[in-house]
Design a protein around this motif. Structure first.
Motif, PDB file in Angstrom:
ATOM      1  N   LEU A 289       0.803  -1.216   0.000  1.00  0.00           N
ATOM      2  CA  LEU A 289       0.000   0.000   0.000  1.00  0.00           C
ATOM      3  C   LEU A 289       0.842   1.275   0.000  1.00  0.00           C
ATOM      4  O   LEU A 289       0.432   2.276  -0.600  1.00  0.00           O
ATOM      5  N   TRP A 290       1.992   1.258   0.677  1.00  0.00           N
ATOM      6  CA  TRP A 290       2.743   2.512   0.812  1.00  0.00           C
ATOM      7  C   TRP A 290       4.205   2.417   0.429  1.00  0.00           C
ATOM      8  O   TRP A 290       4.903   3.431   0.402  1.00  0.00           O
ATOM      9  N   GLY A 291       4.713   1.243   0.150  1.00  0.00           N
ATOM     10  CA  GLY A 291       6.054   1.076  -0.402  1.00  0.00           C
ATOM     11  C   GLY A 291       7.130   1.876   0.301  1.00  0.00           C
ATOM     12  O   GLY A 291       7.320   1.790   1.517  1.00  0.00           O
ATOM     13  N   GLY A 292       7.850   2.704  -0.462  1.00  0.00           N
ATOM     14  CA  GLY A 292       8.976   3.461   0.064  1.00  0.00           C
ATOM     15  C   GLY A 292       8.597   4.529   1.063  1.00  0.00           C
ATOM     16  O   GLY A 292       9.468   5.132   1.694  1.00  0.00           O
ATOM     17  N   LEU A 293       7.308   4.799   1.207  1.00  0.00           N
ATOM     18  CA  LEU A 293       6.868   5.810   2.166  1.00  0.00           C
ATOM     19  C   LEU A 293       6.776   5.257   3.590  1.00  0.00           C
ATOM     20  O   LEU A 293       6.567   6.014   4.540  1.00  0.00           O
ATOM     21  N   LEU A 294       6.931   3.954   3.746  1.00  0.00           N
ATOM     22  CA  LEU A 294       6.756   3.327   5.063  1.00  0.00           C
ATOM     23  C   LEU A 294       7.621   3.934   6.159  1.00  0.00           C
ATOM     24  O   LEU A 294       7.130   4.155   7.274  1.00  0.00           O
ATOM     25  N   PRO A 295       8.909   4.209   5.908  1.00  0.00           N
ATOM     26  CA  PRO A 295       9.710   4.781   7.004  1.00  0.00           C
ATOM     27  C   PRO A 295       9.131   6.075   7.558  1.00  0.00           C
ATOM     28  O   PRO A 295       9.130   6.284   8.768  1.00  0.00           O
ATOM     29  N   ILE A 296       8.643   6.934   6.681  1.00  0.00           N
ATOM     30  CA  ILE A 296       8.103   8.206   7.167  1.00  0.00           C
ATOM     31  C   ILE A 296       6.795   7.998   7.923  1.00  0.00           C
ATOM     32  O   ILE A 296       6.422   8.783   8.786  1.00  0.00           O
ATOM     33  N   PHE A 297       6.076   6.905   7.614  1.00  0.00           N
ATOM     34  CA  PHE A 297       4.839   6.617   8.325  1.00  0.00           C
ATOM     35  C   PHE A 297       5.101   6.326   9.792  1.00  0.00           C
ATOM     36  O   PHE A 297       4.345   6.746  10.663  1.00  0.00           O
ATOM     37  N   PHE A 298       6.161   5.575  10.062  1.00  0.00           N
ATOM     38  CA  PHE A 298       6.294   5.012  11.396  1.00  0.00           C
ATOM     39  C   PHE A 298       7.519   5.509  12.165  1.00  0.00           C
ATOM     40  O   PHE A 298       7.776   5.048  13.263  1.00  0.00           O
ATOM     41  N   LEU A 299       8.300   6.439  11.575  1.00  0.00           N
ATOM     42  CA  LEU A 299       9.357   7.076  12.335  1.00  0.00           C
ATOM     43  C   LEU A 299       8.763   8.286  13.053  1.00  0.00           C
ATOM     44  O   LEU A 299       8.054   9.091  12.459  1.00  0.00           O
ATOM     45  N   GLY A 300       9.062   8.424  14.313  1.00  0.00           N
ATOM     46  CA  GLY A 300       8.503   9.535  15.063  1.00  0.00           C
ATOM     47  C   GLY A 300       7.150   9.199  15.648  1.00  0.00           C
ATOM     48  O   GLY A 300       6.596   8.126  15.438  1.00  0.00           O
ATOM     49  N   ARG A 301       6.628  10.150  16.390  1.00  0.00           N
ATOM     50  CA  ARG A 301       5.374   9.910  17.101  1.00  0.00           C
ATOM     51  C   ARG A 301       4.170  10.039  16.168  1.00  0.00           C
ATOM     52  O   ARG A 301       4.187  10.839  15.236  1.00  0.00           O
ATOM     53  N   PRO A 302       3.114   9.275  16.426  1.00  0.00           N
ATOM     54  CA  PRO A 302       1.894   9.385  15.609  1.00  0.00           C
ATOM     55  C   PRO A 302       1.185  10.706  15.882  1.00  0.00           C
ATOM     56  O   PRO A 302       1.542  11.433  16.822  1.00  0.00           O
ATOM     57  N   PRO A 303       0.183  11.062  15.098  1.00  0.00           N
ATOM     58  CA  PRO A 303      -0.484  12.359  15.264  1.00  0.00           C
ATOM     59  C   PRO A 303      -1.327  12.453  16.531  1.00  0.00           C
ATOM     60  O   PRO A 303      -1.631  13.547  16.982  1.00  0.00           O
ATOM     61  N   TRP A 304      -1.724  11.317  17.070  1.00  0.00           N
ATOM     62  CA  TRP A 304      -2.571  11.363  18.255  1.00  0.00           C
ATOM     63  C   TRP A 304      -1.710  11.278  19.524  1.00  0.00           C
ATOM     64  O   TRP A 304      -0.858  10.420  19.669  1.00  0.00           O
ATOM     65  N   ARG A 305      -1.894  12.216  20.414  1.00  0.00           N
ATOM     66  CA  ARG A 305      -1.108  12.270  21.637  1.00  0.00           C
ATOM     67  C   ARG A 305      -2.037  12.390  22.840  1.00  0.00           C
ATOM     68  O   ARG A 305      -3.203  12.708  22.711  1.00  0.00           O
ATOM     69  N   GLY A 306      -1.445  12.205  24.000  1.00  0.00           N
ATOM     70  CA  GLY A 306      -2.197  12.395  25.231  1.00  0.00           C
ATOM     71  C   GLY A 306      -3.352  11.417  25.342  1.00  0.00           C
ATOM     72  O   GLY A 306      -3.280  10.254  24.936  1.00  0.00           O
ATOM     73  N   ARG A 307      -4.463  11.897  25.891  1.00  0.00           N
ATOM     74  CA  ARG A 307      -5.609  11.029  26.157  1.00  0.00           C
ATOM     75  C   ARG A 307      -6.170  10.437  24.870  1.00  0.00           C
ATOM     76  O   ARG A 307      -6.518   9.260  24.797  1.00  0.00           O
ATOM     77  N   SER A 308      -6.252  11.241  23.812  1.00  0.00           N
ATOM     78  CA  SER A 308      -6.810  10.723  22.562  1.00  0.00           C
ATOM     79  C   SER A 308      -5.900   9.676  21.935  1.00  0.00           C
ATOM     80  O   SER A 308      -6.348   8.844  21.153  1.00  0.00           O
ATOM     81  N   GLY A 309      -4.596   9.702  22.288  1.00  0.00           N
ATOM     82  CA  GLY A 309      -3.686   8.694  21.758  1.00  0.00           C
ATOM     83  C   GLY A 309      -4.082   7.295  22.171  1.00  0.00           C
ATOM     84  O   GLY A 309      -3.911   6.339  21.410  1.00  0.00           O
ATOM     85  N   TRP A 310      -4.587   7.170  23.400  1.00  0.00           N
ATOM     86  CA  TRP A 310      -5.059   5.856  23.840  1.00  0.00           C
ATOM     87  C   TRP A 310      -6.234   5.395  22.984  1.00  0.00           C
ATOM     88  O   TRP A 310      -6.393   4.202  22.724  1.00  0.00           O
ATOM     89  N   LEU A 311      -7.048   6.336  22.551  1.00  0.00           N
ATOM     90  CA  LEU A 311      -8.204   5.975  21.722  1.00  0.00           C
ATOM     91  C   LEU A 311      -7.739   5.338  20.416  1.00  0.00           C
ATOM     92  O   LEU A 311      -8.109   4.207  20.085  1.00  0.00           O
ATOM     93  N   TRP A 312      -6.884   6.039  19.661  1.00  0.00           N
ATOM     94  CA  TRP A 312      -6.495   5.535  18.342  1.00  0.00           C
ATOM     95  C   TRP A 312      -5.508   4.379  18.456  1.00  0.00           C
ATOM     96  O   TRP A 312      -5.597   3.405  17.714  1.00  0.00           O
ATOM     97  N   GLY A 313      -4.560   4.495  19.373  1.00  0.00           N
ATOM     98  CA  GLY A 313      -3.640   3.386  19.570  1.00  0.00           C
ATOM     99  C   GLY A 313      -4.363   2.131  20.025  1.00  0.00           C
ATOM    100  O   GLY A 313      -4.057   1.016  19.579  1.00  0.00           O
ATOM    101  N   GLY A 314      -5.367   2.304  20.907  1.00  0.00           N
ATOM    102  CA  GLY A 314      -6.152   1.158  21.374  1.00  0.00           C
ATOM    103  C   GLY A 314      -6.963   0.527  20.256  1.00  0.00           C
ATOM    104  O   GLY A 314      -7.043  -0.698  20.150  1.00  0.00           O
ATOM    105  N   GLN A 315      -7.555   1.360  19.412  1.00  0.00           N
ATOM    106  CA  GLN A 315      -8.321   0.825  18.281  1.00  0.00           C
ATOM    107  C   GLN A 315      -7.436   0.026  17.338  1.00  0.00           C
ATOM    108  O   GLN A 315      -7.790  -1.085  16.925  1.00  0.00           O
ATOM    109  N   LEU A 316      -6.269   0.594  16.999  1.00  0.00           N
ATOM    110  CA  LEU A 316      -5.356  -0.122  16.113  1.00  0.00           C
ATOM    111  C   LEU A 316      -4.913  -1.438  16.738  1.00  0.00           C
ATOM    112  O   LEU A 316      -4.882  -2.479  16.075  1.00  0.00           O
TER     113      LEU A 316
END
Length: 496
Positions: free
Chosen positions: A265-292
């Motif tokens: 689906l994302w090929g060479g773009l994968l490193p930029i997808f998963f390097l660094g923190r995701p867009p959801w932080r703090g309390r809402s981060g548990w929401l999206w991280g938990g869903q995934l």
């Protein structure tokens, strides 16, 4: 006239392209599971939605997609109706992706990139013509999250809870993996516990607005598990999910499947997808991280997910949102370079997996994984070629075609018969595997034999019958010609 926003324009272009792609592929026959769903939809159309025949054909699969597709099957036939249902389902999902990203990503630039990263890949493009229920389920998955999240907040509307529960119910009806929305509902409650405390203190109506539908939903699912709810087929769901051999081997195989999904689906773009923190932080981060986490873990645990990368489709917008945020944080040169790399890779994979002529040209030099839906265009092309061969050989073989198939109950190839792929007067027989007694039972002298789906070197036992080997001519790995009037070995035979 007010201009169409960029995000809405992307969705419109995507839907129009998908409809055009499906029209261009209209002559490719249904194959594998799509034939199964067509078989159920045909039974619903001819026997009735509550008929025993329709229920018998469902096996351990849900009926929702076939029930919803049945009116289109009645109008356009099995082949056209299933493909039209697939177009409608994928268009519905694309609208849900837009609503989802607008609610949570908010920034129009991030929404636009998220849409691009979600839509522009071969797995999604194929869903328009797949005649599978995956985008319909993925749409209700997103719709359920949208309504449930709002129902648990201070902005809850009167019907949010009921609509969220209905989205969960329809999601399970369409695909049994919809049960994953129940623990996700629990995660939403934990994340929004302060809002729920406020509902308890200040607005009991909002609290009962989702608690009542939740209790009702659980009651309906319990009744469905006992077989009391028509068109629900949950009796084998647990055994189906927990089936298989060593669980660690299943999880490992599915982890590889997840890797293939991300890479394609994302090929060479994968490193930029998963390097660094995701867009959801703090309390809402548990929401999206938990869903995934919940969604991915349930797929990894299921034996049937092996190389079925479409099972990860519902979380594609979440990951695309992540990638869009990460890309937006780069400088202009980095953004343009990586976006160009993404467009080149995905443009190539879309052509490779969805245009058989292009794949045949490239395949000797570049071979990509042939998994799941990504192999089905080639499978459809082969099926069309074999149908043409059958049409060529049947006049000289007593107008007789035999399908050998152990795929579900062996009747799924009847979809080709119902779609009108055979000339009038063609005699069609169906059996799970070859038995010598079929010669006498069907009064055979000459026949075209097609092994629809088989596994192993002897697949449907055609090679095990020593008495017919001299009378059997192999056309390709699935198609054979039976001629019991053929001379014995040593006598020249030129065939039909």
């Amino acid at each position: 006239m007010k201009p169409i926003p960029l995000q809405s324009g992307l969705v419109v272009i995507f839907i129009l392209f998908g409809a055009l792609f499906t029209w261009q592929q209209r002559e490719l026959p249904l194959v594998r599971n799509s034939l199964f769903y067509g078989d159920v939809a045909h039974a619903i159309h001819t026997e009735g939605v509550f008929s025993r025949e329709a229920a018998r054909r469902t096996f351990n699969k849900p009926m929702g997609f076939s029930v919803l597709a049945a009116p289109l099957v009645a109008w356009l036939g099995v082949d056209g109706g299933l493909k039209a249902a697939s177009v409608v389902a994928t268009a519905f999902w694309s609208l849900m992706v837009l609503l989802f990203l607008r609610r949570y990503a908010k920034d129009p630039a991030i929404v636009g990139l998220g849409l691009l990263f979600t839509f522009l890949n071969p797995l999604v493009i194929y869903q328009f013509t797949s005649a599978y229920p995956d985008t319909l389920f993925a749409g209700f998955f997103l719709l359920g999250i949208l309504f449930l999240d709002r129902a648990l907040s201070r902005e809850a509307k009167a019907w949010d809870g009921s609509l969220g529960a209905l989205a969960v119910l329809v999601g399970i009806w369409v695909k049994h993996h919809g049960f994953v929305l129940l623990p996700i509902w629990g995660v939403l409650g934990l994340i929004r516990r302060s809002d729920l405390q406020w509902q308890w203190r200040e607005s009991r109506g909002r609290l009962w607005g989702w608690l009542g539908p939740l209790l009702g939903l659980l009651g309906i699912l319990l009744a469905a598990q006992k077989g009391w709810v028509p068109t629900f087929n949950l009796s084998h769901n647990q055994d189906n999910f927990l089936g298989g051999q060593e669980r660690s081997a299943i999880v490992w195989e599915n982890l590889q499947c997840l890797g293939v999904y991300l890479w394609i689906l994302w090929g060479g773009l994968l490193p930029i997808f998963f390097l660094g923190r995701p867009p959801w932080r703090g309390r809402s981060g548990w929401l999206w991280g938990g869903q995934l986490g919940i969604f991915i873990s349930t797929v990894l645990f299921y034996q049937g997910a092996a190389y079925n990368i479409r099972y990860f489709l519902p979380i594609t917008p979440l990951l695309a949102w992540w990638g869009a945020v990460r890309l937006s944080r780069l400088g202009p040169g980095g953004r343009q370079g990586l976006l160009g790399l993404f467009l080149l890779w995905n443009g190539f994979t879309i052509l490779y997996y969805n245009v058989p002529v292009f794949q045949r040209w490239v395949h000797p030099h570049i071979s990509l994984p042939q998994v799941d839906n990504l192999r089905l265009v080639s499978e459809q092309q082969r099926a069309r070629e074999n149908l043409a061969w059958m049409d060529h050989f049947t006049p000289s073989h007593d107008q007789t075609v035999i399908f050998l198939s152990r795929y579900y109950d062996g009747n799924t190839p009847r979809g080709w018969e119902r779609a009108g792929y055979f000339a009038d007067g063609t005699i069609l027989h169906y059996a799970p595997y070859w038995e010598h007694e079929l010669i006498e039972r069907w009064h055979l002298r000459r026949a075209v034999i097609y092994e629809y789906v088989g596994v192993g070197p002897e697949r449907n036992r055609l090679q095990r019958d020593p008495d017919i080997q001299d009378a059997l001519q192999k056309v390709n790995d699935r198609l054979y010609l039976l001629n019991l009037d053929r001379p014995p070995p040593g006598v020249e035979w030129r065939g039909p």
